[in-house]
Scaffold this active site. Sequence first.
Site, mmCIF file in Angstrom:
data_model
loop_
_atom_site.group_PDB
_atom_site.id
_atom_site.type_symbol
_atom_site.label_atom_id
_atom_site.label_comp_id
_atom_site.label_asym_id
_atom_site.label_seq_id
_atom_site.Cartn_x
_atom_site.Cartn_y
_atom_site.Cartn_z
ATOM 1 N N LYS A 77 -3.732 -0.681 -0.157
ATOM 2 C CA LYS A 77 -2.348 -1.087 -0.431
ATOM 3 C C LYS A 77 -2.023 -2.285 0.457
ATOM 4 C CE LYS A 77 2.354 0.935 -0.507
ATOM 5 N NZ LYS A 77 3.134 2.169 -0.279
ATOM 6 N N SER A 152 6.076 3.546 -4.013
ATOM 7 C CA SER A 152 5.755 2.135 -3.894
ATOM 8 C C SER A 152 4.258 1.851 -4.006
ATOM 9 C CB SER A 152 6.259 1.616 -2.541
ATOM 10 O OG SER A 152 5.586 2.259 -1.468
ATOM 11 N N SER A 176 5.919 7.991 -1.909
ATOM 12 C CA SER A 176 5.248 6.822 -2.477
ATOM 13 C C SER A 176 3.753 6.974 -2.724
ATOM 14 C CB SER A 176 5.489 5.600 -1.585
ATOM 15 O OG SER A 176 6.850 5.255 -1.605
#
EC number: 6.3.5.7
Length: 485
Positions: A77, A152, A176
């Site tokens: 990420k 996210s 998330s």
Amino acid sequence: MLHTLSVKQMSEKLHAGEISSVELTQHYLDRISQFDPELNAYVTVTPELALEMAREADERLKNGSAGVLTGIPVAHKDIFCTDGVKTSCSSKMLDNFIAPYDAHVVALLKKAGMPILGKTNMDEFAMGSSSESSYYGPTKNPWDLNAVPGGSSGGAAAVIAANLAPMATGTDTGGSIRQPASFCGITGIKPTYGTVSRFGIIAYASSFDQAGPMTRSAEESAWMLNAMSAFDQRDSTCLEMERPDFAANLGDSLQGLKVGVPAEYFGDGLDPEVEKVVKDAIAEIEKLGATTVPVSLPNKDLAVPSYYVLAPAEASSNLSRYDGVRFGYRCENPADLQDLYKRSRAEGFGAEVKRRIMVGAYALSAGYYDAYYLKAQRLRRMVRDDFTNAFEQCDVIMGPVAPTPAFNIGEKTDDPTSMYLADLYTIPVNLGGFPGMSVPAGFANGRPVGLHIVGPYFSEAKLLNIGHQFQQVTDWHKQTPAQYQ
């Protein structure tokens, strides 16, 4: 068709010399070139770094120093600092930031010998539930290109679902990891707060943020968590304790397991098809020997409002460093210092980040601290106590991850409150710091649905075993969108 292999099968073939890490890594890089333009799941792809690391992994495989994950590619990420690689947090504010060091998690997975394919798209500074607020544009859900992948960590979930990486890292501040895992039909676990170091993770809300693995199966998540979990003295909240082997007990029986089912999780607002999928999954767990007991989480509805005071308060503090002087984007031709500060932050941050900074600054301001921030901290304690009391009656709690399957792109962007409620079932877990996990459990309206499994502190191994046992009698985690098979 190397991408159709499980990580276990990849590892066996790598160790047997039937394939090389360079061959496996190049296969994924080719798939990224072919499919990512339509998904927008990667912010940065690092082919040269990936192949260099793959060659090093092949050397380790030849000389006998390789571990189970050596040679398996991974995507990070874009919130994890990665030495020499752009780390933007999907924000214009950090668009040109090349990290000068590795996050602890990145360093540990490098040590395990995992080539880095690139950095995945996300909501800007991890603020969002849909991966639509990225400076680089929204990520699409591989199961339906009209749908969001969740947020996210939506980019990370999408690359696993579309077979553009076998494993990925995510972070979970209010859900998330688990919510995008549910929306994309993959497995994701948020460990107990403090289990994984936050050093080198760009901070959103420091008392909530926690990194975890995102994979196809619980078994793969257990291996990855083994590799990325270790004490780190650079993170004062990282727990100095011996970590268990999270994969050691994946064969344990579920006979006698007590599953708490909170009535509050199956009330108004829950999509009927999602409810059916979750209840069917719990019934499958019962067939494996578990029993269900009713539990109550009476303060569930206090979680979202308290979270959206506390998390923005921490964000307003953490993001104050991005002022165009110390860190981040700097506006052009400022008239004076005040103009530089104002325009750098106004031009560098997106709308959702600005909204949360303003909410947080307001909650912390003189005259409102007691009314909002202090009260929210008390509510946080009440939510945590609900779980602690429930775990006196059961081993784990099960329910939905999100009230609906993935929603359409743009459906909630003009209604922040509706967007925030997408994390209704995940946020309470972060308020208490408990571990939580999402495993694929079926489909609603043609889109994936996850089963939410929450346990007491340090019960990750138990959660992973439950997920693994469930995946021995179901095949939801093996299903792939037709165009990415």
